[in-house]
Design a protein around this motif. Structure first.
Motif, short mmCIF file in Angstrom:
data_model
loop_
_atom_site.label_atom_id
_atom_site.label_comp_id
_atom_site.label_asym_id
_atom_site.label_seq_id
_atom_site.Cartn_x
_atom_site.Cartn_y
_atom_site.Cartn_z
N GLY A 6 7.38 8.86 1.94
CA GLY A 6 7.31 7.43 1.18
C GLY A 6 7.98 6.43 1.32
O GLY A 6 7.96 5.38 1.46
N LEU A 7 8.65 7.25 0.53
CA LEU A 7 9.92 6.28 0.21
C LEU A 7 10.72 5.83 1.46
O LEU A 7 10.82 4.62 1.69
CB LEU A 7 11.14 6.68 -0.70
N VAL A 38 -4.20 6.70 -8.58
CA VAL A 38 -3.45 7.89 -9.92
C VAL A 38 -3.80 8.82 -10.45
O VAL A 38 -3.99 10.11 -9.82
CB VAL A 38 -3.21 7.07 -10.51
N LEU A 39 -5.60 8.84 -10.38
CA LEU A 39 -5.86 9.77 -11.38
C LEU A 39 -6.22 10.42 -10.81
O LEU A 39 -6.94 12.25 -10.57
CB LEU A 39 -7.40 9.10 -12.01
N ILE A 60 0.79 -1.17 0.25
CA ILE A 60 -0.17 -0.09 0.22
C ILE A 60 0.86 1.06 0.03
O ILE A 60 1.10 2.41 -1.12
CB ILE A 60 -1.07 0.36 1.26
N THR A 61 1.77 1.05 0.63
CA THR A 61 2.44 2.26 0.69
C THR A 61 3.68 2.14 -0.42
O THR A 61 3.95 3.39 -1.11
CB THR A 61 3.91 1.83 1.89
N LEU A 62 4.06 1.82 -1.03
CA LEU A 62 4.37 1.83 -2.55
C LEU A 62 3.60 2.08 -3.14
O LEU A 62 3.95 2.69 -4.55
CB LEU A 62 4.76 0.12 -3.29
N LEU A 63 2.45 1.53 -3.28
CA LEU A 63 0.77 2.33 -4.19
C LEU A 63 1.07 4.28 -4.37
O LEU A 63 0.61 4.97 -5.57
CB LEU A 63 0.20 1.75 -4.21
N THR A 64 1.01 3.84 -2.63
CA THR A 64 0.93 5.37 -2.59
C THR A 64 1.71 6.48 -3.00
O THR A 64 1.54 7.51 -3.03
CB THR A 64 0.31 6.27 -1.03
N ASN A 65 3.16 5.52 -3.26
CA ASN A 65 4.50 6.32 -4.54
C ASN A 65 4.74 6.93 -5.48
O ASN A 65 4.20 7.89 -5.84
CB ASN A 65 5.69 5.79 -3.30
N VAL A 66 3.44 5.39 -6.49
CA VAL A 66 3.18 5.77 -7.08
C VAL A 66 2.54 7.15 -8.15
O VAL A 66 2.70 7.54 -8.74
CB VAL A 66 2.67 4.14 -8.21
#
Length: 395
Positions: free
Chosen positions: A358-359, A110-111, A52-58
């Motif tokens: 986030g990173l 993302v949108l 989930i953290t990775l997704l928020t970073n994207v």
């Protein structure tokens, strides 16, 4: 009779702080209703906390890239059309979220991030065009105050709809709010302020202005203050939700905690009144130091869920002060002829406030549990508080 068939697009009134507050409130309602559901659905789809953290970073990285493109779009298509496009992106985001699929979850995040960029930059430019600098210490708290009910009730309502009727119901409510924003925006017939536009250079690529931005200490200080505030809220919107779900707390309480933290925006008006009397320096520094200290304490109370939730809420009390006052140093410092490109650069505090912490959180979660996230967030908030002491005492 008016010969121009597009005469109805022209502004018929000079908008004031109340009009911008209403726009902000409608946008807040559209975003707040899904803010907690986004991460609850991600958990329900089987994503672990680190993913989930990775997704928020994207999503944050996409938003950051779009921040540099937005001024160029405004030069090519005019601000009103980019703002309108931002609303349409928000509508597409909640429709994607309503599919209840992994693809829809990713597309929705993302949108939604891209939508926020266009709407935020557009509204900030309109505010700086039409609100005199000396009135911003009153207009900014009013704008934030107008969003207290949307952000206070929206997350809880969104979660209740999600629990009882599914994500489709939450998405539908958010879509209706975006539609209301669209209607009201075009009712106002907003355009660039002619008096300001005449003195404003066509905006170059914001990257070309990066050196000038960094070379102006007051702009950089304003950015760091806004970055620290945004980083704390990005933590608050995601990780207490994951913490409560991991501790088997009913989702209704999760929505209530997120909403309660935001309904504290009711405090923005008295904070504005206080700042008019004592300046903004002391409230900003105090808010960072207190908010950071309370966030660090959550690692100590980790296994006492009610007390940890209370610490998050108390931290929000102080960070709300930063919502009321945190953008003012930039708004007072930026030169009128540089506003479009400098505002786009300034607005990166939102994306980098998500992405950079986030990173760090992503790396920490590879070795530690969620406590590491709250410790890192507390340290960052305290550090920005020390930087904020460089604000001029007369502010």
């Amino acid at each position: 009779m008016e010969s121009n068939p597009l005469f109805w697009l022209r502004p018929t009134r000079k908008p004031g702080a109340g009009a911008f507050a209403a726009l902000f409130a409608l946008d807040s309602m559209a975003r707040a209703t899904v803010v907690t559901v986004l991460y609850l659905q991600a958990k329900d789809l089987g994503l672990p906390d680190r993913d989930i953290t990775l997704l928020t970073n994207v999503a944050s990285l996409s938003s950051l890239a779009f921040s540099f493109l937005t001024p160029l779009l405004m030069q090519r298509f005019r601000r009103r059309w980019v703002y309108t496009g931002g609303i349409m992106l928000g509508m597409c985001a909640v429709l994607s979220l309503g599919t209840a699929t992994m693809t829809g979850e990713v597309a929705g995040l993302v949108l939604r991030a891209l939508s926020s960029v266009a709407i935020n930059i557009g509204l900030t430019l309109y505010v700086m065009d039409f609100i005199p600098r000396h009135q911003m210490i009153r207009s900014e708290p009013l704008r934030l105050f107008s969003s207290c009910l949307p952000w206070g009730l929206g997350p809880w309502i969104g979660v209740e709809l999600y629990k009882h009727f599914g994500v489709e119901a939450t998405s539908a409510l958010s879509f209706v709010a975006y539609a209301g924003l669209m209607v009201y925006f075009w009712y106002l017939r907003l355009s660039d302020n002619p008096a300001v536009a005449a003195a404003t250079r066509p905006p170059p690529n914001p990257l070309a202005s990066l050196k000038r931005f960094v070379a102006q200490p007051r702009l950089m200080l304003g950015w760091v203050i806004a970055f620290g505030r945004s980083a704390w809220w990005s933590m608050f919107f995601v990780y207490p939700t994951l913490y409560l779900r991991n501790h088997a707390v009913d989702d209704s309480w999760t929505g209530a905690l997120t909403g309660a933290g935001n309904i504290l925006l009711l405090l923005t008006l008295p904070i504005g009144w206080l700042a008019q009397r004592i300046g903004i320096r002391r409230p900003i520094v105090t808010a960072f130091l207190a908010g950071g200290g309370l966030t660090l304490l959550t690692a100590v109370t980790w296994n006492v869920v009610p007390l940890t939730a209370l610490l998050f809420l108390c931290g929000a009390v102080f960070v709300v002060c930063l919502d009321a006052l945190g953008n003012i140093p930039f708004m007072r410092a930026v030169r009128s002829y540089e506003r479009p490109q400098m505002t786009a650069l300034f607005r990166t505090y939102i994306d980098l406030g998500d992405l950079l912490p986030g990173l760090v959180y992503l790396a920490l979660q590879g070795y530690f549990d969620l406590r590491s996230v709250f410790i890192a967030s507390g340290i960052l908030t305290l550090a920005v508080g020390l930087v904020a002491t460089r604000l001029p005492k007369r502010m």
